[in-house]
Motif scaffolding. Structure first.
Motif, PDB file in Angstrom:
ATOM      1  N   ILE A 169     -25.446  -7.454  -7.080  1.00  0.00           N
ATOM      2  CA  ILE A 169     -24.264  -7.605  -6.235  1.00  0.00           C
ATOM      3  C   ILE A 169     -23.361  -6.391  -6.419  1.00  0.00           C
ATOM      4  N   PRO A 170     -22.552  -6.071  -5.409  1.00  0.00           N
ATOM      5  CA  PRO A 170     -21.691  -4.882  -5.507  1.00  0.00           C
ATOM      6  C   PRO A 170     -20.549  -5.065  -6.494  1.00  0.00           C
ATOM      7  N   LEU A 171     -20.219  -3.981  -7.177  1.00  0.00           N
ATOM      8  CA  LEU A 171     -19.014  -3.932  -7.997  1.00  0.00           C
ATOM      9  C   LEU A 171     -17.829  -3.597  -7.092  1.00  0.00           C
ATOM     10  N   ARG A 172     -16.651  -4.081  -7.445  1.00  0.00           N
ATOM     11  CA  ARG A 172     -15.457  -3.878  -6.623  1.00  0.00           C
ATOM     12  C   ARG A 172     -14.308  -3.345  -7.470  1.00  0.00           C
ATOM     13  N   TRP A 173     -13.603  -2.359  -6.926  1.00  0.00           N
ATOM     14  CA  TRP A 173     -12.321  -1.983  -7.500  1.00  0.00           C
ATOM     15  C   TRP A 173     -11.302  -3.006  -7.016  1.00  0.00           C
ATOM     16  N   ILE A 174     -10.563  -3.600  -7.912  1.00  0.00           N
ATOM     17  CA  ILE A 174      -9.637  -4.681  -7.568  1.00  0.00           C
ATOM     18  C   ILE A 174      -8.244  -4.361  -8.103  1.00  0.00           C
ATOM     19  N   GLY A 175      -7.238  -4.613  -7.281  1.00  0.00           N
ATOM     20  CA  GLY A 175      -5.865  -4.348  -7.686  1.00  0.00           C
ATOM     21  C   GLY A 175      -4.926  -5.428  -7.198  1.00  0.00           C
ATOM     22  N   PRO A 176      -3.680  -5.407  -7.641  1.00  0.00           N
ATOM     23  CA  PRO A 176      -2.682  -6.376  -7.170  1.00  0.00           C
ATOM     24  C   PRO A 176      -2.290  -6.073  -5.723  1.00  0.00           C
ATOM     25  N   PRO A 177      -1.713  -7.026  -5.026  1.00  0.00           N
ATOM     26  CA  PRO A 177      -1.389  -6.840  -3.604  1.00  0.00           C
ATOM     27  C   PRO A 177      -0.490  -5.645  -3.326  1.00  0.00           C
ATOM     28  N   ASN A 178       0.422  -5.346  -4.232  1.00  0.00           N
ATOM     29  CA  ASN A 178       1.392  -4.270  -3.978  1.00  0.00           C
ATOM     30  C   ASN A 178       1.026  -2.962  -4.672  1.00  0.00           C
ATOM     31  N   PHE A 179      -0.223  -2.829  -5.105  1.00  0.00           N
ATOM     32  CA  PHE A 179      -0.611  -1.630  -5.847  1.00  0.00           C
ATOM     33  C   PHE A 179      -0.693  -0.416  -4.918  1.00  0.00           C
ATOM     34  N   SER A 180      -0.043   0.684  -5.303  1.00  0.00           N
ATOM     35  CA  SER A 180      -0.046   1.899  -4.487  1.00  0.00           C
ATOM     36  C   SER A 180      -1.068   2.886  -5.039  1.00  0.00           C
ATOM     37  N   LEU A 181      -2.295   2.761  -4.547  1.00  0.00           N
ATOM     38  CA  LEU A 181      -3.356   3.664  -4.997  1.00  0.00           C
ATOM     39  C   LEU A 181      -3.063   5.095  -4.558  1.00  0.00           C
ATOM     40  N   ALA A 182      -2.458   5.261  -3.384  1.00  0.00           N
ATOM     41  CA  ALA A 182      -2.168   6.596  -2.856  1.00  0.00           C
ATOM     42  C   ALA A 182      -1.301   7.394  -3.825  1.00  0.00           C
ATOM     43  N   HIS A 183      -0.383   6.738  -4.492  1.00  0.00           N
ATOM     44  CA  HIS A 183       0.501   7.429  -5.441  1.00  0.00           C
ATOM     45  C   HIS A 183      -0.306   8.134  -6.516  1.00  0.00           C
ATOM     46  N   TYR A 184      -1.295   7.462  -7.067  1.00  0.00           N
ATOM     47  CA  TYR A 184      -2.096   8.041  -8.149  1.00  0.00           C
ATOM     48  C   TYR A 184      -3.027   9.131  -7.630  1.00  0.00           C
ATOM     49  N   LEU A 185      -3.619   8.907  -6.458  1.00  0.00           N
ATOM     50  CA  LEU A 185      -4.532   9.896  -5.907  1.00  0.00           C
ATOM     51  C   LEU A 185      -3.797  11.166  -5.486  1.00  0.00           C
ATOM     52  N   GLU A 186      -2.558  11.020  -5.039  1.00  0.00           N
ATOM     53  CA  GLU A 186      -1.787  12.185  -4.586  1.00  0.00           C
ATOM     54  C   GLU A 186      -1.164  12.958  -5.752  1.00  0.00           C
ATOM     55  N   THR A 187      -0.708  12.242  -6.761  1.00  0.00           N
ATOM     56  CA  THR A 187      -0.017  12.904  -7.883  1.00  0.00           C
ATOM     57  C   THR A 187      -0.936  13.305  -9.021  1.00  0.00           C
ATOM     58  N   GLY A 188      -2.136  12.714  -9.060  1.00  0.00           N
ATOM     59  CA  GLY A 188      -3.041  13.000 -10.168  1.00  0.00           C
ATOM     60  C   GLY A 188      -2.681  12.265 -11.444  1.00  0.00           C
ATOM     61  N   GLU A 189      -1.717  11.357 -11.345  1.00  0.00           N
ATOM     62  CA  GLU A 189      -1.351  10.548 -12.511  1.00  0.00           C
ATOM     63  C   GLU A 189      -2.531   9.652 -12.876  1.00  0.00           C
ATOM     64  N   PRO A 190      -2.841   9.502 -14.168  1.00  0.00           N
ATOM     65  CA  PRO A 190      -4.017   8.699 -14.563  1.00  0.00           C
ATOM     66  C   PRO A 190      -3.937   7.257 -14.052  1.00  0.00           C
ATOM     67  N   LEU A 191      -5.044   6.789 -13.519  1.00  0.00           N
ATOM     68  CA  LEU A 191      -5.113   5.414 -13.042  1.00  0.00           C
ATOM     69  C   LEU A 191      -5.070   4.452 -14.227  1.00  0.00           C
ATOM     70  N   PRO A 248      -9.388 -13.925  -7.758  1.00  0.00           N
ATOM     71  CA  PRO A 248      -8.315 -14.658  -7.085  1.00  0.00           C
ATOM     72  C   PRO A 248      -8.036 -14.078  -5.701  1.00  0.00           C
ATOM     73  N   ALA A 249      -7.815 -14.933  -4.747  1.00  0.00           N
ATOM     74  CA  ALA A 249      -7.649 -14.496  -3.356  1.00  0.00           C
ATOM     75  C   ALA A 249      -6.462 -13.551  -3.177  1.00  0.00           C
ATOM     76  N   ALA A 250      -5.456 -13.661  -4.035  1.00  0.00           N
ATOM     77  CA  ALA A 250      -4.258 -12.824  -3.888  1.00  0.00           C
ATOM     78  C   ALA A 250      -4.504 -11.371  -4.284  1.00  0.00           C
ATOM     79  N   LEU A 251      -5.566 -11.097  -5.026  1.00  0.00           N
ATOM     80  CA  LEU A 251      -5.861  -9.730  -5.450  1.00  0.00           C
ATOM     81  C   LEU A 251      -6.696  -9.031  -4.386  1.00  0.00           C
ATOM     82  N   LYS A 252      -6.446  -7.738  -4.173  1.00  0.00           N
ATOM     83  CA  LYS A 252      -7.104  -7.033  -3.082  1.00  0.00           C
ATOM     84  C   LYS A 252      -8.184  -6.073  -3.590  1.00  0.00           C
ATOM     85  N   ILE A 253      -9.160  -5.838  -2.725  1.00  0.00           N
ATOM     86  CA  ILE A 253     -10.210  -4.857  -3.000  1.00  0.00           C
ATOM     87  C   ILE A 253      -9.701  -3.483  -2.576  1.00  0.00           C
ATOM     88  N   LEU A 254      -9.871  -2.490  -3.451  1.00  0.00           N
ATOM     89  CA  LEU A 254      -9.411  -1.126  -3.187  1.00  0.00           C
ATOM     90  C   LEU A 254     -10.593  -0.302  -2.666  1.00  0.00           C
TER      91      LEU A 254
END
Length: 293
Positions: A169-191, A248-254
């Motif tokens: 089965i596929p592995l998934r990156w999972i984060g909270p609903p309000n997680f700003s992935l763009a912030h880390y990808l743009e700034t290079g701050e460690p995930l 949990p349904a409230a968590l989102k796939i990134l």
């Protein structure tokens, strides 16, 4: 004369549920041992019976319509009763005991879907279930502490002679609903990663995928339990790498992180000669994963 209620086709319901849970009717066809066109035809038949569209495309993914969400809930219940009736009608005077071990990820799905049905169908079988980490499960199988164990399967770890591969089965990156992935990808701050204590297959897969993509990361939280990971995610402490089992349904796939690949699922069996109850439970677990319930 009262309108006759629609009798939904059980196989169409199974294809629908499997396709939604796997996120792909192509994967559902493979899981169910049918052609993609046959599964598509069953979905069309179910929509005709329901008199409404159940699924729509959202980019590369499937998305349930409002009526599709209603149908999914009922379909799961119908199939559960169908499978329970099948097991009950074929019940024997099985007796004995089974000690089953499983990864925490599978507990929420396996306990009600298989173990409840199994114990109702075979009330004279004493069933013990333990939920623990992969390494403890493998050690338990080696020392015959478990009759059966459902584990994650690493690509570089050979199967025992009595083991049975249940699929991938596929592995998934999972984060909270309000997680700003763009912030880390743009700034290079460690995930910030939320992971199990080492050793952990998914922890290793997460760091390897990020390293390969040149994305910096840091361990922000470690836990000994999956519940701790879900709680940390809900608190917004970072992201994790898991599967859809128990998410949990409230968590989102990134979607914007490097593809982490897949992970295998294996049913391990004790080296001791299995009794009849273990054989029946093996068939039930194998069927569960084969139909994508």
């Amino acid at each position: 004369m009262a309108k006759r209620p629609v009798t939904f086709d059980a196989e169409a319901l199974r294809s629908f549920v499997t396709g939604i849970e796997l996120g792909s009717f192509v994967l559902a066809a493979d899981r169910l041992g049918r052609s993609t066109s046959a599964v598509s035809a069953q979905l069309k038949k179910l929509e005709q019976q329901a008199g409404t569209e159940l699924v729509q495309k959202a980019g590369r993914h499937l998305m349930l319509t409002a009526q599709g969400e209603v149908m999914l809930s009922y379909a799961r219940r119908i199939l559960s009763l169908n499978d329970e009736a099948s097991a009950a009608l074929s019940a024997s005077t099985l007796s004995g005991s089974i000690n089953l071990g499983m990864q925490e990820d599978f507990g929420e799905a396996l306990l009600p879907a298989i173990l409840g049905t199994f114990t109702r169908a075979h009330p004279q079988v004493q069933l013990s279930a333990s939920i623990t980490r992969n390494q403890q499960l493998l050690d338990g199988i080696r020392h015959n502490e478990f009759d059966l164990a459902v584990c994650w399967q690493a690509d570089d770890v050979p199967l025992f002679p009595t083991s049975r591969a249940l699929g991938r089965i596929p592995l998934r990156w999972i984060g909270p609903p309000n997680f700003s992935l763009a912030h880390y990808l743009e700034t290079g701050e460690p995930l910030p990663l939320l992971v199990f204590e080492a050793p952990c297959l998914m922890r290793s897969a997460a760091t390897a995928a990020l390293d390969k993509a040149g994305i910096p990361w840091r361990i922000a939280f470690t836990s000994r339990s999956l519940g701790g990971i879900w709680a940390a995610l809900s608190a917004g402490l970072g992201i994790t790498l898991r599967t859809d089992f128990g998410r949990p349904a409230a968590l989102k796939i990134l979607e914007d992180l490097p593809p982490p690949g897949e992970i295998g699922i294996t049913l391990h069996q004790s080296q001791m000669q299995p009794g009849e109850p273990a054989t029946y439970l093996t068939d039930a677990i194998t069927g569960f994963f084969a139909t994508g319930q």
